[in-house]
Design a protein around this motif. Structure first.
Motif, short mmCIF file in Angstrom:
data_model
loop_
_atom_site.label_atom_id
_atom_site.label_comp_id
_atom_site.label_asym_id
_atom_site.label_seq_id
_atom_site.Cartn_x
_atom_site.Cartn_y
_atom_site.Cartn_z
N UNK A 1 0.80 -1.32 0.18
CA UNK A 1 0.05 0.07 0.14
C UNK A 1 0.89 1.25 -0.01
N UNK A 2 1.99 1.14 0.85
CA UNK A 2 2.73 2.59 0.79
C UNK A 2 3.49 2.77 -0.33
N UNK A 3 3.90 1.54 -1.17
CA UNK A 3 4.60 1.59 -2.42
C UNK A 3 3.54 2.09 -3.51
N UNK A 4 2.37 1.71 -3.45
CA UNK A 4 1.31 2.34 -4.29
C UNK A 4 1.34 3.76 -4.28
N UNK A 5 1.23 4.09 -2.69
CA UNK A 5 1.06 5.71 -2.70
C UNK A 5 2.16 6.22 -3.08
N UNK A 6 3.37 5.77 -3.07
CA UNK A 6 4.73 6.28 -3.63
C UNK A 6 4.71 6.57 -4.88
N UNK A 7 4.45 5.42 -5.56
CA UNK A 7 4.10 5.69 -7.19
C UNK A 7 3.17 6.53 -7.47
N UNK A 8 2.03 6.68 -6.77
CA UNK A 8 1.07 7.79 -7.05
C UNK A 8 1.64 9.15 -6.82
N UNK A 9 2.24 9.28 -5.99
CA UNK A 9 2.93 10.81 -5.68
C UNK A 9 4.10 11.13 -6.55
N UNK A 10 4.92 9.89 -7.08
CA UNK A 10 5.85 10.40 -8.03
C UNK A 10 5.79 9.70 -9.48
N UNK A 11 4.51 10.04 -10.05
CA UNK A 11 4.15 9.98 -11.44
C UNK A 11 4.87 8.22 -11.89
N UNK A 12 4.52 7.37 -11.08
CA UNK A 12 4.54 6.06 -11.46
C UNK A 12 6.16 5.69 -11.52
N UNK A 13 6.90 6.56 -11.03
CA UNK A 13 8.29 6.20 -11.07
C UNK A 13 8.81 5.41 -9.83
N UNK A 14 9.52 4.34 -10.06
CA UNK A 14 9.89 3.52 -8.90
C UNK A 14 10.91 4.17 -8.08
N UNK A 15 11.42 3.75 -6.96
CA UNK A 15 12.41 4.41 -6.09
C UNK A 15 13.72 4.65 -6.67
N UNK A 16 14.40 5.51 -6.88
CA UNK A 16 15.59 5.82 -7.41
C UNK A 16 16.76 5.31 -6.49
N UNK A 17 17.54 4.57 -7.02
CA UNK A 17 18.97 4.11 -6.27
C UNK A 17 20.19 4.77 -7.04
N UNK A 18 20.03 5.70 -7.64
CA UNK A 18 21.09 6.20 -8.34
C UNK A 18 22.44 6.60 -7.21
N UNK A 19 22.32 6.72 -6.18
CA UNK A 19 23.49 7.19 -5.22
C UNK A 19 23.87 5.83 -4.49
#
Length: 140
Positions: free
Chosen positions: A76-94
């Motif tokens: 549920x929290x991941x769905x909310x995160x995707x909603x708030x971030x235009x369906x972009x998954x978490x960034x691991x670039x760092x």
């Protein structure tokens, strides 16, 4: 899938319309990646959400209620995160990851949480404390 849009609304208090099939699917697959080494069921997920069972050490095992709740909260929290971030998954670039070894900008006491967005850290802590994360490697 591990939640329905109705369950998403009940867990988060957010509109059920945010829990699209795409967001639930992506969130469930990300959770499967997070929980580790379990066999994939015939439906393509690591936990059979119709029976709430998974394969553990060669035995079909019931998912305890605490783990089911943790799974549904995390998804549920991941769905909310995707909603708030235009369906972009978490960034691991760092972060740099080489198999099981990883180095990230936030190494330290909270290193296990450094690869997840801050919004998911409490849900991830509950997931870990439920005991469902399996990082064991089977030796032949």
């Amino acid at each position: 899938m591990y939640i329905t849009s109705t369950e998403y609304g009940a867990i988060t208090g957010r509109p059920v319309t945010e829990a699209t099939t795409y967001r639930i699917l992506v969130s469930c697959k990300l959770l499967d990646s997070r929980i580790g080494n379990y066999l994939v069921q015939s439906d393509g997920y690591k936990i059979n959400s119709s029976t709430w069972q998974y394969w553990w050490k060669g035995v079909l095992t019931d998912v305890p209620l605490s783990q089911k709740d943790a799974v549904q909260l995390w998804v549920s929290q991941m769905v909310a995160f995707l909603t708030d971030n235009n369906n972009l998954p978490p960034n691991k670039s760092n972060n740099i990851r080489l198999g099981r070894f990883s180095v990230g900008k936030n190494m330290g006491a909270s290193a296990a949480l450094s690869q997840l967005p801050e919004q998911l850290s409490f849900a991830d802590s509950i997931l870990i404390s439920s005991g469902i994360i399996n990082r064991a490697v089977k030796m032949a």
